[in-house]
Design an enzyme around this catalytic site. Structure first.
Site, PDB file in Angstrom:
ATOM      1  N   TYR A 189      11.491  -1.159   3.352  1.00 56.89           N
ATOM      2  CA  TYR A 189      10.354  -2.006   3.707  1.00 56.89           C
ATOM      3  C   TYR A 189      10.732  -3.493   3.742  1.00 56.89           C
ATOM      4  CZ  TYR A 189       6.592   1.503   3.836  1.00 56.89           C
ATOM      5  OH  TYR A 189       5.749   2.548   4.189  1.00 56.89           O
TER       6      TYR A 189
ATOM      7  N   ARG B 149       0.944   7.798  14.975  1.00 55.63           N
ATOM      8  CA  ARG B 149       0.152   6.697  14.403  1.00 55.63           C
ATOM      9  C   ARG B 149      -1.346   6.950  14.590  1.00 55.63           C
ATOM     10  NH1 ARG B 149       3.029   2.469  12.281  1.00 55.63           N
ATOM     11  NH2 ARG B 149       1.263   1.052  12.459  1.00 55.63           N
TER      12      ARG B 149
ATOM     13  N   THR C  46      -4.117   1.524   8.699  1.00 58.30           N
ATOM     14  CA  THR C  46      -3.447   1.288   7.408  1.00 58.30           C
ATOM     15  C   THR C  46      -4.440   1.361   6.245  1.00 58.30           C
ATOM     16  OG1 THR C  46      -1.990  -0.228   8.591  1.00 58.30           O
ATOM     17  CG2 THR C  46      -1.914  -0.305   6.186  1.00 58.30           C
TER      18      THR C  46
ATOM     19  N   ARG D 155      -5.268   9.321   6.981  1.00 62.03           N
ATOM     20  CA  ARG D 155      -5.617   8.287   5.999  1.00 62.03           C
ATOM     21  C   ARG D 155      -7.112   8.309   5.657  1.00 62.03           C
ATOM     22  NH1 ARG D 155      -1.421   3.808   8.436  1.00 62.03           N
ATOM     23  NH2 ARG D 155       0.260   4.111   6.919  1.00 62.03           N
TER      24      ARG D 155
ATOM     25  N   ASN E  66      -1.568   4.936   0.776  1.00 58.61           N
ATOM     26  CA  ASN E  66      -2.216   5.445   1.990  1.00 58.61           C
ATOM     27  C   ASN E  66      -1.520   6.664   2.608  1.00 58.61           C
ATOM     28  OD1 ASN E  66      -0.047   4.097   3.011  1.00 58.61           O
ATOM     29  ND2 ASN E  66      -1.209   2.685   4.306  1.00 58.61           N
TER      30      ASN E  66
ATOM     31  N   GLU F 157      15.177   4.339  11.484  1.00 61.85           N
ATOM     32  CA  GLU F 157      14.676   5.014  10.289  1.00 61.85           C
ATOM     33  C   GLU F 157      15.189   6.456  10.222  1.00 61.85           C
ATOM     34  OE1 GLU F 157      10.664   2.226  10.021  1.00 61.85           O
ATOM     35  OE2 GLU F 157      10.421   4.351  10.491  1.00 61.85           O
TER      36      GLU F 157
HETATM   37  P1  RTP Z   1       3.575   2.110   7.341  1.00 62.13           P
HETATM   38  O1  RTP Z   1       4.592   1.057   7.722  1.00 62.13           O
HETATM   39  O2  RTP Z   1       3.699   2.559   5.890  1.00 62.13           O
HETATM   40  O3  RTP Z   1       3.575   3.246   8.311  1.00 62.13           O
HETATM   41  O4  RTP Z   1       2.100   1.506   7.438  1.00 62.13           O
HETATM   42  P2  RTP Z   1       1.492   0.573   8.559  1.00 62.13           P
HETATM   43  O5  RTP Z   1       2.470   0.360   9.664  1.00 62.13           O
HETATM   44  O6  RTP Z   1       0.145   1.137   8.911  1.00 62.13           O
HETATM   45  O7  RTP Z   1       1.259  -0.771   7.740  1.00 62.13           O
HETATM   46  P3  RTP Z   1       2.257  -1.990   7.468  1.00 62.13           P
HETATM   47  O8  RTP Z   1       1.543  -3.247   7.824  1.00 62.13           O
HETATM   48  O9  RTP Z   1       3.606  -1.737   8.071  1.00 62.13           O
HETATM   49  O10 RTP Z   1       2.372  -1.966   5.876  1.00 62.13           O
HETATM   50  C1  RTP Z   1       3.309  -1.140   5.227  1.00 62.13           C
HETATM   51  C2  RTP Z   1       2.667  -0.516   4.005  1.00 62.13           C
HETATM   52  O11 RTP Z   1       2.456  -1.526   3.016  1.00 62.13           O
HETATM   53  C3  RTP Z   1       1.326  -1.196   2.241  1.00 62.13           C
HETATM   54  N1  RTP Z   1       0.341  -2.272   2.330  1.00 62.13           N
HETATM   55  N2  RTP Z   1      -0.324  -2.713   1.294  1.00 62.13           N
HETATM   56  N3  RTP Z   1      -2.066  -4.155  -0.418  1.00 62.13           N
HETATM   57  C4  RTP Z   1      -2.042  -4.443   0.873  1.00 62.13           C
HETATM   58  O12 RTP Z   1      -2.734  -5.313   1.374  1.00 62.13           O
HETATM   59  C5  RTP Z   1      -1.122  -3.689   1.734  1.00 62.13           C
HETATM   60  N4  RTP Z   1      -0.971  -3.859   3.039  1.00 62.13           N
HETATM   61  C6  RTP Z   1      -0.029  -2.956   3.415  1.00 62.13           C
HETATM   62  C7  RTP Z   1       0.751   0.106   2.793  1.00 62.13           C
HETATM   63  O13 RTP Z   1       1.303   1.205   2.061  1.00 62.13           O
HETATM   64  C8  RTP Z   1       1.281   0.090   4.212  1.00 62.13           C
HETATM   65  O14 RTP Z   1       1.294   1.381   4.765  1.00 62.13           O
HETATM   66 MG    MG Z   2       4.484  -0.265   9.315  1.00 58.89          MG
END
Ligand code: RTP
Ligand code: MG
Length: 140
Positions: free
Chosen positions: A51, A87, A93, A104, A114, A128
């Site tokens: 990450y 997605r 998210t 989710r 999530n 990845e």
């Molecule tokens: P992912 O990468 O896990 O598939 O999720 P995503 O694209 O929907 O969201 P992303 O913006 O890439 O964020 C990665 C992961 O970080 C955690 N998160 N926590 N506490 C918060 O405000 C927050 N925002 C993001 C989540 O586990 C998210 O999936």
């Molecule tokens: Mg992401």
């Protein structure tokens, strides 16, 4: 749209609640074939590398702790337009904003915990997949 591969993670909150099968059923129902899958446990450092793009974000440390808190299931999903389709099946998210029927919406506990990760583009999907799987593990 051609057949694509994408990378997916079933996150600790979901493996701890025995939701791997229920989540996989959602992928398969959407036409995504699970072509590789294994259960592993990341160190906090490995989660941090995965990450790294979020290094400057306020939730980074908490996210790395969470991803290293219990085993995860890493997988490669294959299908028509797999990156976008995955997605869509995952949902937004933040589960409070996720559409009905998405993983989710049904299973996530919070914006952080999530339940699933999915690659966000063709380049990240390739990177990845290569980080977690060898060519020998990837049978069509
Ligand atoms: P992912 O990468 O896990 O598939 O999720 P995503 O694209 O929907 O969201 P992303 O913006 O890439 O964020 C990665 C992961 O970080 C955690 N998160 N926590 N506490 C918060 O405000 C927050 N925002 C993001 C989540 O586990 C998210 O999936
Ligand atoms: Mg992401």
């Amino acid at each position: 749209m051609a057949i694509q591969r994408t990378f997916s993670i079933i996150k600790p909150d979901a493996t701890q609640r025995n939701l791997t099968g229920a989540i996989n059923a959602k992928f398969e129902a959407a036409g995504l074939r699970i072509v590789a899958q294994k259960r592993i446990k990341l160190t906090k450092e490995q989660a941090g590398v995965f990450y790294a793009v979020h290094k400057e974000r306020p939730f980074y440390d908490e996210l790395c702790d969470f991803m290293a808190s219990a085993p995860i299931v890493v997988q490669v999903l294959e299908g028509e337009d797999a990156i976008a389709k995955n997605r869509e099946v995952m949902g937004a998210t933040n589960p409070a904003e996720a559409a009905e029927g998405t993983i989710r919406k049904e299973f996530a506990l919070s914006i952080g915990e999530n339940s699933v990760h999915g690659s966000d583009g063709e380049d990240t999907a390739k990177e990845e997949i290569a980080y977690f799987f060898s060519g020998l593990e990837l049978v069509g």
